[in-house]
Scaffold this motif. Structure first.
Motif, mmCIF file in Angstrom:
data_model
loop_
_atom_site.group_PDB
_atom_site.id
_atom_site.type_symbol
_atom_site.label_atom_id
_atom_site.label_comp_id
_atom_site.label_asym_id
_atom_site.label_seq_id
_atom_site.Cartn_x
_atom_site.Cartn_y
_atom_site.Cartn_z
ATOM 1 N N ALA A 48 0.805 -1.202 0.000
ATOM 2 C CA ALA A 48 0.000 0.000 0.000
ATOM 3 C C ALA A 48 0.849 1.267 0.000
ATOM 4 O O ALA A 48 0.395 2.318 -0.404
ATOM 5 N N VAL A 49 2.041 1.162 0.449
ATOM 6 C CA VAL A 49 2.841 2.375 0.553
ATOM 7 C C VAL A 49 3.099 3.008 -0.817
ATOM 8 O O VAL A 49 2.724 4.142 -1.045
ATOM 9 N N PRO A 50 3.666 2.270 -1.738
ATOM 10 C CA PRO A 50 3.716 2.833 -3.085
ATOM 11 C C PRO A 50 2.506 2.317 -3.859
ATOM 12 O O PRO A 50 2.526 1.177 -4.308
ATOM 13 N N PRO A 51 1.508 3.092 -3.976
ATOM 14 C CA PRO A 51 0.231 2.604 -4.464
ATOM 15 C C PRO A 51 0.285 2.094 -5.913
ATOM 16 O O PRO A 51 -0.458 1.195 -6.269
ATOM 17 N N ALA A 52 1.171 2.638 -6.678
ATOM 18 C CA ALA A 52 1.159 2.284 -8.088
ATOM 19 C C ALA A 52 1.624 0.850 -8.343
ATOM 20 O O ALA A 52 1.293 0.256 -9.352
ATOM 21 N N VAL A 53 2.338 0.324 -7.417
ATOM 22 C CA VAL A 53 2.926 -0.985 -7.672
ATOM 23 C C VAL A 53 2.046 -2.095 -7.097
ATOM 24 O O VAL A 53 1.589 -1.993 -5.966
ATOM 25 N N PRO A 54 1.803 -3.093 -7.861
ATOM 26 C CA PRO A 54 0.978 -4.188 -7.369
ATOM 27 C C PRO A 54 1.658 -4.907 -6.211
ATOM 28 O O PRO A 54 2.886 -5.021 -6.174
ATOM 29 N N ASP A 55 0.856 -5.401 -5.319
ATOM 30 C CA ASP A 55 1.342 -6.044 -4.108
ATOM 31 C C ASP A 55 2.478 -7.024 -4.325
ATOM 32 O O ASP A 55 3.533 -6.924 -3.748
ATOM 33 N N LYS A 56 2.173 -7.989 -5.153
ATOM 34 C CA LYS A 56 3.083 -9.125 -5.197
ATOM 35 C C LYS A 56 4.461 -8.745 -5.736
ATOM 36 O O LYS A 56 5.465 -9.254 -5.293
ATOM 37 N N ALA A 57 4.438 -7.832 -6.689
ATOM 38 C CA ALA A 57 5.710 -7.443 -7.286
ATOM 39 C C ALA A 57 6.651 -6.907 -6.220
ATOM 40 O O ALA A 57 7.856 -7.100 -6.283
ATOM 41 N N VAL A 58 6.076 -6.216 -5.246
ATOM 42 C CA VAL A 58 6.923 -5.656 -4.201
ATOM 43 C C VAL A 58 7.262 -6.716 -3.163
ATOM 44 O O VAL A 58 8.408 -6.883 -2.778
ATOM 45 N N ALA A 59 6.258 -7.411 -2.757
ATOM 46 C CA ALA A 59 6.448 -8.315 -1.640
ATOM 47 C C ALA A 59 7.335 -9.496 -1.994
ATOM 48 O O ALA A 59 8.101 -9.957 -1.177
ATOM 49 N N GLY A 60 7.225 -9.972 -3.208
ATOM 50 C CA GLY A 60 7.990 -11.157 -3.575
ATOM 51 C C GLY A 60 9.470 -11.029 -3.293
ATOM 52 O O GLY A 60 9.978 -11.686 -2.381
ATOM 53 N N PRO A 61 10.135 -10.160 -4.016
ATOM 54 C CA PRO A 61 11.579 -10.021 -3.803
ATOM 55 C C PRO A 61 11.918 -9.580 -2.391
ATOM 56 O O PRO A 61 12.894 -10.056 -1.806
ATOM 57 N N ARG A 62 11.081 -8.733 -1.868
ATOM 58 C CA ARG A 62 11.382 -8.265 -0.518
ATOM 59 C C ARG A 62 11.321 -9.392 0.478
ATOM 60 O O ARG A 62 12.172 -9.521 1.344
ATOM 61 N N ARG A 72 11.782 -12.384 -0.095
ATOM 62 C CA ARG A 72 12.938 -13.261 -0.287
ATOM 63 C C ARG A 72 14.164 -12.690 0.400
ATOM 64 O O ARG A 72 14.900 -13.395 1.085
ATOM 65 N N ILE A 73 14.356 -11.403 0.204
ATOM 66 C CA ILE A 73 15.528 -10.785 0.812
ATOM 67 C C ILE A 73 15.446 -10.847 2.329
ATOM 68 O O ILE A 73 16.387 -11.229 3.016
ATOM 69 N N GLU A 74 14.266 -10.511 2.810
ATOM 70 C CA GLU A 74 14.128 -10.502 4.267
ATOM 71 C C GLU A 74 14.297 -11.897 4.842
ATOM 72 O O GLU A 74 14.911 -12.080 5.883
ATOM 73 N N GLY A 75 13.717 -12.832 4.143
ATOM 74 C CA GLY A 75 13.839 -14.206 4.608
ATOM 75 C C GLY A 75 15.294 -14.629 4.631
ATOM 76 O O GLY A 75 15.778 -15.240 5.588
ATOM 77 N N TRP A 76 15.965 -14.221 3.601
ATOM 78 C CA TRP A 76 17.369 -14.593 3.505
ATOM 79 C C TRP A 76 18.182 -13.949 4.617
ATOM 80 O O TRP A 76 18.991 -14.595 5.282
ATOM 81 N N VAL A 77 17.931 -12.678 4.825
ATOM 82 C CA VAL A 77 18.668 -11.969 5.864
ATOM 83 C C VAL A 77 18.376 -12.572 7.226
ATOM 84 O O VAL A 77 19.285 -12.802 8.027
ATOM 85 N N SER A 78 17.106 -12.865 7.438
ATOM 86 C CA SER A 78 16.745 -13.368 8.752
ATOM 87 C C SER A 78 17.350 -14.743 9.007
ATOM 88 O O SER A 78 17.845 -15.030 10.085
ATOM 89 N N ARG A 79 17.329 -15.565 7.994
ATOM 90 C CA ARG A 79 17.943 -16.888 8.165
ATOM 91 C C ARG A 79 19.447 -16.761 8.323
ATOM 92 O O ARG A 79 20.064 -17.434 9.137
ATOM 93 N N GLY A 80 20.006 -15.866 7.534
ATOM 94 C CA GLY A 80 21.453 -15.667 7.618
ATOM 95 C C GLY A 80 21.849 -15.218 9.011
ATOM 96 O O GLY A 80 22.826 -15.699 9.577
ATOM 97 N N ALA A 85 7.590 -6.760 9.963
ATOM 98 C CA ALA A 85 6.819 -7.838 9.386
ATOM 99 C C ALA A 85 7.820 -8.704 8.656
ATOM 100 O O ALA A 85 8.335 -8.352 7.621
ATOM 101 N N ASP A 86 8.096 -9.789 9.255
ATOM 102 C CA ASP A 86 9.100 -10.618 8.647
ATOM 103 C C ASP A 86 8.388 -11.719 7.896
ATOM 104 O O ASP A 86 8.034 -12.745 8.425
ATOM 105 N N GLU A 87 8.188 -11.476 6.653
ATOM 106 C CA GLU A 87 7.396 -12.423 5.882
ATOM 107 C C GLU A 87 7.942 -13.831 5.952
ATOM 108 O O GLU A 87 7.213 -14.794 5.958
ATOM 109 N N ALA A 88 9.234 -13.886 5.966
ATOM 110 C CA ALA A 88 9.818 -15.221 5.949
ATOM 111 C C ALA A 88 9.408 -16.009 7.172
ATOM 112 O O ALA A 88 9.489 -17.226 7.201
ATOM 113 N N ASP A 89 8.995 -15.299 8.154
ATOM 114 C CA ASP A 89 8.556 -15.981 9.348
ATOM 115 C C ASP A 89 7.352 -16.856 9.097
ATOM 116 O O ASP A 89 7.094 -17.784 9.828
#
Lengths: 478, 313
Positions: free
Chosen positions: A39-53, A55-63, B78-82
């Motif tokens: 919702a923050v950048p309204p022009a961009v569809p949800d998934k396009a933003v959330a997908g890579p993000r 992934r990155i967050e998941g990666w960082v958190s696991r790392g 919000a840690d989606e990977a969670d």
């Protein structure tokens, strides 16, 4: 080890298991959160933003969990420790008759000459504390003993510091005696201090696996080193940086000892302090392990980088020349035979350059990396014999070993253990070999980060095997 | 000692070869600690216990943003990977904190987590700085390393100094030998000049058939001469402190091998020369080159007590 019920028993395996299991299932499941980001950048569809993000967050958190929860590459760091400890030990042993000429106060690079040079470059060496010969003999002997202690993993954290002091003191005392091999040992001696390299294949690990307490040796060692450190500090023997570094290590080791004991029975806050210290030690270990791996890559890539600019490496004759230098031809007949074969010289020359340049990139592929690693080790064995550079070659092999796959290391360790057991069995009053069916000790409890069995655990968990090696699992997306 | 005498002393200067196998010149300086630097920091611990996390606005951006480790560790991301039920132990997205992490990240209190997060950032920066500095030190001279050469040297020297130009860019293609001779005073007062002694040949003989040559045989004279040649100009005058040190070093090496008495007289002065012989081109190559040895004779040096093995000055 002090707290066997601790949930961390499964630590490293669980963590690495997750990584493997997770690598492709990266779909975010928290709709609401996702929506909000979108919702923050309204022009961009949800998934396009959330997908890579995601992934990155998941990666960082696991790392993050990975680098804080365990000291990675226990076998790799152990083999590096053993390798460098052994090389330096053998080197000092070999140079025993020449020690005076190399590093003694009255050697050609005399104490006075060294003093004038060190005044200008400020290298660290305790040999400058006194020009007396007995001080030199003592330092040489201690360097020899600390190399043995590090190889065996006896109070690894302390012996790694002594090892570094020995290496730096002797090498910096006579910088013009060294070669590339000394250079690698120098660097690794510093790096090893900050790693938990005694987790496996060490006396520390064996002691922990047998459930023994440390006894008083560790405390005595710590107190003695503290006294020496105090003396050195008061006498102005250290530069400010070294002074802080040594005191920090000393305090940290003392603190860790206290926290480990207190943590076993103490309250929540003590346990937390212990856990934080454990995390910091893991973090330091993992960071330095990364640095060691980068260092090895830098060695190979710059070596290749410079070579490829040389006309002799381009025309395929480079390998011919060192074999014809008086200083590097211990077996002139052998060199002669090899040097006479133009095709072979050409192949070795090109393959050497190719391998050195390719090495860092092969880390992207486990199989390629392992093949190349085998080649490198064989080439260094060749250099050891042909060019009469055994210590240089062994040091390079020890550095390469940081990239050896865990399965291979564990397998070799087990084979060696079995062999040793058989040999001990043959001895008349051989003690019962320690076969290590004890459980793998929890991570990060002991001062030396003991992991239990000195051989390998009876059954290495599957997840551990899949971890393969540090390099592979460290890369993003693997 | 088995001295090999060589006659003749043709002049001739050959530039000392720089490319030396495995020769890393240990020079030196103070230890570097972790330094701050502007590289990206891995954000801190983002463990949390409840899946119902909020994203504070403005923090929507990459988790790899520098300077925010503390904020991110407050566990309100919000840690989606969670959502991944496979999440590493420690991401207790469901089922309580205690089975938590191997290192118990999730079990830590908030201040502890902030502390860990900051440490992670500091360590990440330190690693980045270290690796960058070492890279700039070992890489060929380039735009960046020239611009920051002081900073790089300050960081890397003395303890992280390294040189991996192993047999590169070109391997040494000539045998560099060091010859020495002495002027001795006999007991009857006469002086005499000895023949040239090929010290390098003696080293070579010690290396031959030796599976593990000593540094005293393989490196001492070879690197000392390299050091000497690098810090002397083409008129054999010392350059700076190192030039003077290298001269005395050479003298001490020679005197250690000569001893104070030679040919029945006491050694008063010594003289060195280098003898550079190109390696014969390989048999399969068509190259032709002048294979004659070229000599570079150095001035006579008086021997003082400081040059004798017994002294530590």
């Amino acid at each position: 080890m002090t707290d066997p019920t601790d949930a961390r028993n499964a630590g490293p395996t669980a963590a690495s298991g997750q990584v493997t299991a997770q690598s492709d299932g990266e779909q975010p499941r928290y709709g609401p959160a996702q929506g909000r980001h979108g919702a923050v950048p309204p022009a961009v569809p949800d998934k396009a933003v959330a997908g890579p993000r995601a992934r990155i967050e998941g990666w960082v958190s696991r790392g993050l969990t990975r680098v804080t929860s365990s000291a990675l590459g226990p076998y790799q760091t152990a083999i590096v420790r053993i390798g460098f400890g052994l090389v330096w030990f053998l080197f000092l042993l070999r140079e025993w008759p020449h020690r005076q000429e190399l590093y003694g106060p009255e050697g050609p690079w005399s104490w006075g000459l060294a003093e004038r040079l060190i005044d200008s470059n400020h290298a660290f060496t305790v040999l400058m504390w006194s020009s007396s010969n007995s001080w030199f003999e003592l330092v040489y002997l201690l360097a020899l003993l600390s190399a043995a202690a590090l190889t065996l993993g006896w109070h690894t954290r302390a012996s790694s510091v002594l090892f570094m002091v020995g290496v730096l003191s002797l090498q910096n005392r006579s910088v013009f005696m060294g070669d590339g091999g000394d250079n690698v040992i120098h660097l690794m001696a510093i790096y090893l201090v900050l790693t938990r390299c005694g987790q496996v294949w060490s006396l520390d690990a064996r002691r922990a696996a047998r459930g023994r307490t440390e006894g008083t040796a560790g405390v005595v060692l710590w107190a003695v080193l503290g006294a020496v450190l105090l003396g050195g500090t008061v006498a102005g023997g250290f530069s400010l940086g070294w002074c802080l570094f040594f005191w920090a290590l000393w305090v940290a080791n003392g603190l860790w000892w206290v926290l480990r004991r207190a943590g076993a029975r103490g309250g929540r806050s003590v346990r937390e302090a212990r856990d934080v210290c454990d995390i910091l030690a893991n973090l330091g270990h993992n960071a330095v392990l990364l640095v060691i791996m980068v260092e090895v890559c830098l060695i190979y890539s710059t070596a290749g980088w410079y070579k490829i600019q040389g006309t002799r490496w381009q025309d395929g004759s480079a390998v011919y020349y060192p074999m014809n230098l008086d200083y590097f031809s211990p077996w002139p007949e052998l060199s002669h035979v090899l040097a006479g074969n133009g095709l072979m010289i050409f192949l070795v020359t090109y393959v050497t350059v190719g391998m050195q340049i390719a090495f860092p990139f092969t880390l992207l592929n486990r199989r390629a990396k392992n093949v190349l690693l085998a080649f490198m080790i064989v080439e260094h064995l060749g250099i050891a014999v042909l060019l009469g550079l055994p210590f240089f070659s062994l040091a390079m092999i020890a550095a390469d070993a940081v990239f050896l796959p865990t399965v291979f290391l564990v397998w070799s360790g087990r084979r060696l253990g079995a062999l040793a057991a058989r040999v001990r069995g043959l001895l008349p009053r051989g003690r019962r070999p320690d076969t290590g069916h004890e459980e793998r000790e929890e991570h990060g409890r002991d001062e030396a980060m003991d992991h239990g069995p000195d051989g390998a655990p009876a059954g290495i968990p599957a997840a551990q095997e899949s971890e393969d090696d540090v390099a592979g699992t460290r890369l993003p997306g693997r | 000692m088995g001295m090999e005498k060589t006659k003749g002393s043709r002049e001739g200067m050959e530039p000392a070869a720089h490319q030396e196998p495995g020769a890393a010149d240990g020079d030196a300086r103070a230890p570097g600690g972790a330094r701050g630097g502007g590289s990206r920091a891995i954000p801190g611990n983002r463990e949390r216990r409840t899946p119902a996390a909020e994203e504070p606005e403005g923090r929507g951006e990459p988790p790899t943003e520098p300077g925010e480790p503390a904020a991110s560790s407050t566990s309100i991301r919000a840690d989606e990977a969670d959502g991944d039920s496979n999440g590493p132990a420690g991401h207790g997205s469901s089922g309580g904190g205690e089975e938590a992490g191997p290192a118990g990240l999730a079990r830590l209190s908030l201040p502890a987590r902030i502390f860990v997060a900051i440490t992670v950032a500091v360590v990440a920066v330190a690693v980045a700085v270290h690796v960058t500095m070492v890279f700039l030190h070992v890489a060929p001279d380039n735009t960046v390393s020239r611009q920051h050469s002081d900073a790089v040297d300050d960081y890397v020297l003395p303890e992280f100094e390294q040189n991996w130009k192993l047999f590169a860019p070109n391997p040494l293609q000539q045998n560099v030998a060091v010859h020495a001779r002495a002027a001795v005073t006999k007991d009857d007062g006469n002086t005499e000049t000895t023949g040239w002694v090929n010290l390098t040949a003696l080293d070579g003989a010690a290396v031959r058939g030796n599976p593990a040559p000593s540094h005293t045989q393989q490196n001492e004279l070879r690197r000392a001469w390299e050091f000497y040649a690098n810090y002397h100009d083409d008129k054999s005058r010392p350059v700076g402190l190192r030039g003077r040190l290298s001269e005395q070093y050479m003298k001490r090496i020679v005197m250690r091998r000569f001893g104070t008495r030679l040919n029945g007289g006491s050694v008063e002065r010594i003289q060195l020369r280098s003898a550079i012989t190109p390696v014969k081109p390989p048999p399969w190559s068509q190259e032709r080159m002048d294979l004659r040895t070229k000599y570079a004779v150095q001035p006579w040096w008086p021997v003082t007590s400081a040059d004798l093995p017994g002294s530590d000055s």
